[in-house]
Motif scaffolding. Structure first.
Motif, mmCIF file in Angstrom:
data_model
loop_
_atom_site.group_PDB
_atom_site.id
_atom_site.type_symbol
_atom_site.label_atom_id
_atom_site.label_comp_id
_atom_site.label_asym_id
_atom_site.label_seq_id
_atom_site.Cartn_x
_atom_site.Cartn_y
_atom_site.Cartn_z
ATOM 1 N N VAL A 48 -22.483 42.060 11.380
ATOM 2 C CA VAL A 48 -21.171 42.336 10.790
ATOM 3 C C VAL A 48 -20.100 42.039 11.827
ATOM 4 N N SER A 49 -19.106 41.288 11.430
ATOM 5 C CA SER A 49 -17.948 41.023 12.282
ATOM 6 C C SER A 49 -16.898 42.089 12.001
ATOM 7 N N VAL A 50 -16.520 42.853 13.044
ATOM 8 C CA VAL A 50 -15.602 43.986 12.876
ATOM 9 C C VAL A 50 -14.154 43.482 12.906
ATOM 10 N N ASP A 51 -13.346 44.006 11.988
ATOM 11 C CA ASP A 51 -11.921 43.676 11.990
ATOM 12 C C ASP A 51 -11.297 44.097 13.316
ATOM 13 N N LYS A 52 -10.393 43.310 13.818
ATOM 14 C CA LYS A 52 -9.832 43.558 15.143
ATOM 15 C C LYS A 52 -9.076 44.883 15.231
ATOM 16 N N GLN A 53 -8.465 45.298 14.116
ATOM 17 C CA GLN A 53 -7.707 46.544 14.142
ATOM 18 C C GLN A 53 -8.606 47.779 14.023
ATOM 19 N N LYS A 54 -9.933 47.554 13.945
ATOM 20 C CA LYS A 54 -10.861 48.691 13.792
ATOM 21 C C LYS A 54 -11.693 48.910 15.060
ATOM 22 N N ASN A 55 -11.085 48.663 16.200
ATOM 23 C CA ASN A 55 -11.806 48.843 17.453
ATOM 24 C C ASN A 55 -11.536 50.185 18.121
ATOM 25 N N ALA A 56 -10.706 51.015 17.485
ATOM 26 C CA ALA A 56 -10.420 52.345 18.044
ATOM 27 C C ALA A 56 -11.632 53.256 17.835
ATOM 28 N N SER A 57 -11.720 54.325 18.637
ATOM 29 C CA SER A 57 -12.853 55.245 18.516
ATOM 30 C C SER A 57 -12.726 56.128 17.283
ATOM 31 N N HIS A 58 -11.475 56.396 16.820
ATOM 32 C CA HIS A 58 -11.261 57.233 15.639
ATOM 33 C C HIS A 58 -10.210 56.592 14.742
ATOM 34 N N LEU A 59 -10.275 56.953 13.460
ATOM 35 C CA LEU A 59 -9.305 56.502 12.478
ATOM 36 C C LEU A 59 -8.647 57.725 11.853
#
Length: 628
Positions: free
Chosen positions: A33-44
């Protein structure tokens, strides 16, 4: 219309926040799976709550049309674009985060189903699980089963883990972990939770039986696991006043068992033991067993005193002395039963007061040893009684040239070394009438004060006896079940012990392997706990249905689990050496996917008595002064 629009906006908002990327590679069960760049934070952040972002060990959802496929992240990588096309404003934008995931199952009608029925496609979108979906995949208990809460997810706060009674206890269970990892606590928690739920049920008390072999005395406290239990404390340290297990003679008249106790060889000693046991059964079936045995003794006396081989005859007379009780004169001094006999070397014949006994056999009846046969009584100790039969059988076999003394005598001597210990822990009765369970559903056999031989022998005897009885009951379609629990199972299920013969190991392992292979259809289930899974037969470990795996550090133990446990994923397996105390990996039929849980606490009084000593508090004068 606005209401509909609001729902749509809420759904879009949720999707945008929960979406983590797209599938770009499908290789069987392994998906990348290629992760969206804006989803690299540890929490949302969602609705004012912090959500843990996807990471190794997390579960995620792959949406393929109307199908939600569930997968677990096993590893994470990064990939850098090699071709610069002018669209990057920053160097880090060339970096792509890649998740390697494995498929676990799918959600259908809001229920998680383990297994694969669909593979994702390239560009399928991937999402974090919402609360309802997370609960769905961790709901392991079907509607027809009864849930037992055992703990919470170690990596997710607040997610309780329940396992079904049928899926768990109608199966073979393995609990493994190094000393101090919490395996005995988990064992106590499992059965404490079960007993708390069912102990007031009449059918449970009638149909369910649980037997725990306790090698270290961890569960014999009054309140350990449960107050209402039957504890049998066995000891080989004292001779009198010991608690004893009752067995009928039929339970012990087994040539395999005696071959083990006597370390009998296959070709000579084992057939001899079989002849002796058949002889014993023949005598026991007679109208007057003692009279029958005495007559056989008298015949052997006559046969010996008619022999011309002095050396063999004296040896056999010594065996007769082993059988007969001591003889004392009028002054209370022990006398030799052959004092009145002489041997004439020239004619090779025994003499009594100058009379040649082979020439005048009627005179044999006047010898001291012949007359002393009248004083013989069967011994109270069953093994000692069998030894008398062994000596008498050996005398007959030597006279008839069926066996040689030097081949058979070592087996009898080995059995003699067992007799005192067995007499301390076992009472043999003609027909067993006592209730082994003492009207309880839970019995503990405490072997802490027993020596090594008894620790190995008693679990084998009791397990085989109860298993055999249960098989016979099951033929009559009874509703009863038997759960045999062995803590520190490497004591009796090890295939690497150097302290016993191969015959003993083979018989012991074959017995428990039969229970674990065939027991389920008879309602007999095995729970084993051990700190050394590498020592236990791989056949036994591979036949277990449910596993509770605590911290394992030794490479041999980890390899043993890897080779025999098929339920583990890579993340769970690699977590074994670093699991915290009280945390374990649950895998098997009761859990559709492997999970790492923190086992719930039980009341202190119900805990096993196996706490590691706190040396600082025992050595320091300034700590716990109130304990002085």
């Amino acid at each position: 219309m606005s209401k509909k629009t609001g729902v749509t906006e809420q759904t879009l908002l949720k999707d945008s926040i929960f979406r983590i990327g797209k599938v770009f590679s499908v290789e069987g069960r392994v998906i990348k799976v290629s992760v969206d760049k804006q989803k690299n934070a540890s929490h949302l952040l969602y609705k004012g709550e912090l959500l843990k972002n996807v990471s190794v060990g997390s579960n995620l959802k792959i949406v393929k049309g109307f199908i939600a496929i569930i997968a677990k992240v096993e590893s994470e990588q990064i990939r850098e674009d090699q071709i610069f096309n002018g669209k990057y404003s920053k160097a880090e934008n060339k970096i792509h985060r890649i998740l390697v995931v494995k498929l676990l199952g799918y959600i259908e009608n809001n229920k998680f189903i383990g297994g694969i029925n669909e593979l994702p496609l390239i560009d399928n979108e991937c999402y974090l699980l919402d609360k309802e979906e997370a609960q769905s995949i961790h709901n392991f208990v079907p509607e027809e089963d009864v849930p037992l809460e055992l703990g919470t997810l170690a990596l997710e706060t607040g997610q309780t883990i329940n396992l079904g009674v049928n899926a768990l206890f109608a199966s073979h269970i393995g609990i493994f972990g190094n000393t101090g990892s919490g395996k005995s606590y988990t064992l106590a928690k499992l059965y404490r939770t079960l007993f708390t739920r069912f102990e007031s049920e009449k059918k449970f008390r009638k149909n369910a039986k649980f037997l725990l072999f306790d090698f270290n005395g961890e569960y014999n406290d009054d309140d350990a696991i449960i107050e209402e239990k039957h504890v049998i404390n066995l000891s080989t340290k004292t001779q009198e006043g010991n608690e004893k297990l009752e067995f009928s003679e039929a339970d012990l008249l087994d040539v395999e068992l005696f071959s083990i106790m006597a370390s009998a060889t296959e070709k000579t000693q084992r057939p001899f033991l079989a002849r002796t046991l058949n002889f014993y059964k023949t005598v026991s079936r007679s109208d007057d067993a003692l009279r029958f045995f005495k007559n056989m003794l008298r015949k052997r006396v006559v046969d010996i005193l008619k022999m011309s081989d002095k050396v063999r005859a004296l040896l056999l007379l010594d065996y007769l002395k082993e059988i007969l009780p001591k003889s004392y004169d009028d002054n209370g001094i022990e006398r030799d039963l052959t004092d009145d006999l002489d041997f004439h070397n020239k004619s090779a014949e025994f003499m009594l007061d100058g009379v040649f006994l082979r020439s005048y056999p009627n005179e044999i009846e006047n010898t001291l040893i012949y007359r002393h046969v009248d004083s013989y009584e069967f011994r109270d100790n069953f093994i000692s009684k069998i030894i008398d039969f062994l000596y008498l059988q050996l005398i007959y076999d030597v006279i008839s040239n069926r066996a040689q003394n030097e081949h058979i005598a070592p087996a009898i001597n080995k059995l003699k070394s067992f007799q005192k210990d067995i007499g301390k822990v076992i009472r043999v009765v003609k027909d067993e009438t006592s209730d082994f369970w003492n009207d309880k559903f839970f019995t503990i056999i405490n072997l802490n004060n027993a020596n090594l031989n008894i620790k190995k022998l008693v679990p084998l005897l009791v397990s085989y006896k109860l298993y055999s009885e249960h098989k016979k009951k099951k033929i009559k379609q009874t509703n009863s079940s038997l759960n045999i629990i062995i803590d520190e199972a490497h004591n009796i299920l090890s295939y690497a012990s150097q302290r016993e013969s191969e015959t003993w190991k083979d018989y012991r392992l074959e017995t428990f392997e039969e229970i674990i292979k065939e027991g389920r259809k008879f309602g007999v289930f095995l729970t084993i706990a051990s700190q050394r899974p590498s020592d236990i037969s791989s056949t036994i470990i591979s036949q277990l249905h449910n596993y509770f795996l605590h911290r394992l550090i030794n490479s041999k133990d980890i390899n043993a689990i890897e080779k025999t446990v098929s339920y583990l994923d890579k993340v769970s397996f690699e977590a074994l050496p670093v699991l915290a105390t009280g945390t374990c990996v649950v895998a098997g039929l009761a859990a559709q996917i492997p999970v790492i849980i923190k086992v719930n606490q039980i009341a202190k009084k119900h805990e096993p008595n196996n706490k590691t000593i706190d040396l600082v508090s025992k050595w320091s004068d300034n700590i716990n002064d109130n304990e002085q």
